[in-house]
Design a protein around this motif. Sequence first.
Motif, PDB file in Angstrom:
ATOM      1  N   ALA A   1      18.393  13.526   2.423  1.00 17.62           N
ATOM      2  CA  ALA A   1      17.443  13.691   3.530  1.00 17.62           C
ATOM      3  C   ALA A   1      16.794  12.353   3.840  1.00 17.62           C
ATOM      4  N   HIS A   2      16.018  12.334   4.929  1.00 17.35           N
ATOM      5  CA  HIS A   2      15.197  11.176   5.297  1.00 17.35           C
ATOM      6  C   HIS A   2      13.760  11.485   4.895  1.00 17.35           C
ATOM      7  N   VAL A   3      13.079  10.519   4.296  1.00 20.74           N
ATOM      8  CA  VAL A   3      11.729  10.775   3.799  1.00 20.74           C
ATOM      9  C   VAL A   3      10.774  11.162   4.933  1.00 20.74           C
ATOM     10  N   ASP A   4      10.978  10.593   6.118  1.00 16.58           N
ATOM     11  CA  ASP A   4      10.079  10.920   7.231  1.00 16.58           C
ATOM     12  C   ASP A   4      10.224  12.376   7.665  1.00 16.58           C
TER      13      ASP A   4
ATOM     14  N   ILE B   1       6.434  12.146  -0.861  1.00 17.76           N
ATOM     15  CA  ILE B   1       7.762  12.123  -1.466  1.00 17.76           C
ATOM     16  C   ILE B   1       7.670  12.043  -2.983  1.00 17.76           C
ATOM     17  N   GLU B   2       6.746  11.266  -3.499  1.00 20.31           N
ATOM     18  CA  GLU B   2       6.597  11.160  -4.949  1.00 20.31           C
ATOM     19  C   GLU B   2       6.238  12.518  -5.558  1.00 20.31           C
ATOM     20  N   ASP B   3       5.316  13.227  -4.927  1.00 14.78           N
ATOM     21  CA  ASP B   3       4.926  14.524  -5.470  1.00 14.78           C
ATOM     22  C   ASP B   3       6.003  15.571  -5.236  1.00 14.78           C
ATOM     23  N   PHE B   4       6.712  15.491  -4.111  1.00 15.42           N
ATOM     24  CA  PHE B   4       7.820  16.407  -3.878  1.00 15.42           C
ATOM     25  C   PHE B   4       8.885  16.235  -4.956  1.00 15.42           C
ATOM     26  N   ALA B   5       9.180  15.003  -5.311  1.00 15.70           N
ATOM     27  CA  ALA B   5      10.157  14.750  -6.371  1.00 15.70           C
ATOM     28  C   ALA B   5       9.713  15.382  -7.681  1.00 15.70           C
ATOM     29  N   ALA B   6       8.419  15.277  -7.996  1.00 15.10           N
ATOM     30  CA  ALA B   6       7.900  15.902  -9.217  1.00 15.10           C
ATOM     31  C   ALA B   6       8.021  17.418  -9.145  1.00 15.10           C
ATOM     32  N   PHE B   7       7.793  17.985  -7.953  1.00 12.85           N
ATOM     33  CA  PHE B   7       7.913  19.431  -7.768  1.00 12.85           C
ATOM     34  C   PHE B   7       9.356  19.890  -8.001  1.00 12.85           C
TER      35      PHE B   7
ATOM     36  N   PRO C   1       0.825  -1.217   0.000  1.00  6.23           N
ATOM     37  CA  PRO C   1       0.000   0.000   0.000  1.00  6.23           C
ATOM     38  C   PRO C   1       0.857   1.264   0.000  1.00  6.23           C
ATOM     39  N   VAL C   2       0.352   2.286  -0.672  1.00  8.11           N
ATOM     40  CA  VAL C   2       1.040   3.570  -0.716  1.00  8.11           C
ATOM     41  C   VAL C   2       0.702   4.347   0.550  1.00  8.11           C
ATOM     42  N   THR C   3       1.705   4.744   1.302  1.00 11.02           N
ATOM     43  CA  THR C   3       1.501   5.486   2.538  1.00 11.02           C
ATOM     44  C   THR C   3       1.429   6.977   2.248  1.00 11.02           C
ATOM     45  N   PRO C   4       0.930   7.780   3.214  1.00  7.28           N
ATOM     46  CA  PRO C   4       0.962   9.235   3.017  1.00  7.28           C
ATOM     47  C   PRO C   4       2.373   9.768   2.782  1.00  7.28           C
ATOM     48  N   THR C   5       3.363   9.179   3.447  1.00  5.93           N
ATOM     49  CA  THR C   5       4.739   9.604   3.212  1.00  5.93           C
ATOM     50  C   THR C   5       5.169   9.287   1.793  1.00  5.93           C
TER      51      THR C   5
END
Length: 429
Positions: free
Chosen positions: A410-413, A14-20, A6-10
């Motif tokens: 960085a750490h994703v959390d 992170i996926e959208d931050f990478a796109a940004f 399952p895809v977590t909120p984190t």
Amino acid sequence: MPAATPVTPTDAYIEDFAAFVQASPSSYHAAAEVARRLEAAGFDRLDETEAWPAAPGRRVVVRDGAVIAWVQPDGAGPVTPFRILGAHTDSPSFKLKPNPSTTGDGVLQAGVELYGGPLLNSWLDRELELAGRIATDDGALHLVRTGPMLRIPQLAIHLDREVNKGLTLDKQRHTQPVWGVVGDDEADLLAELARFAGVPGATIVGHDVLVADTNAPARFGRSGELFASGRMDNLSSVYAGLVALLAAPAEAGHVSVLAAFDHEELGSESRSGASGPMLEDVLVRIAAGLGAGDDERRRAFAASWILSSDAGHAVHPNYPERHDPANRPVLGGGPLLKLNANQRYASDAVGSALWTGVCRQAGVPTQPFVSNNAIPCGSTIGPLAATRLGIRTVDVGVPLLSMHSARELAHVDDLAALGAAVTAFFAPA
């Protein structure tokens, strides 16, 4: 067949931050991407030369490479305070010089100068692009990015047998990127930029174009907990503010503001930097629309807060002696509360209490950062904005390794926790 993880909120964050990050190779692109996302979510884009509406609403304004956006709640009045997330859109790099097309021994090179304080050796042997804005002789401004086009090649070890005993780079001679080889035709880097901007044949009369690493952000580590990317200083904070502002409720007892400035890496002294007038201009105009005179506006400022969010240092495991012996922030330990006795950061006891409460409300950890006494720390927009506006300010940010490198760690959390904390900062008290 095993069930999908399952895809977590984190994970989603992170996926959208990478796109940004990938959409933001320069401060001008970052400001445009923030505005684009906000407009897609229903924010109104305002022009600084026109009158602004006084009614409640969600609005955004762009000035060069800076962007300020806000949510004006229902029921706001002359003394309604502001809650401001302050960050910056620029990152250390190289900037294209005038007359940038040069050649050397059959190779085409780009003339660049240092922008801020890049960690020079980290930019060697990477596929780089040019990104920023150009002005053409018809008075138009165009965003431009080239994709992979340049490289700063390192000298082979065979030609410098002592290189592993210490690499010293001359900032002029050793940092000029290669972008092709000399041919029969005349190579003009500005003409190439016009082509990439979609205006081939146009005459470029001005440019603010920087170098950016083209390698995509990546998760790695034992459990995918580590995240490597360019420009996390300070797009990590810009993105956290963007996510929080999109979630900011209309019924809050304050005006929620994202203020992402340009030129922090140069000292912030510009029309779009934190020492400039942009934030004050916007706040004064919002307050005037709410019916505030000078006295009411000052009362509103006295009840307001700035959360100055910029990246900080995690303890480097290979250089532990460079850090304070008692305060040792680690990757994954939560966003930093940044403190300095000499006001290089604006945090004090009152701000520390606010930040601790915000993190508690968000359900995320936090950890203090203070420099080793023998190693002076940098500074942020926090003291500058506090000095200009008199608004209470606290400095925070995610812990990084390799700060000012072409690719930081960085750490994703920690990244996701900063977004959660800023969201709580904008939430109703």
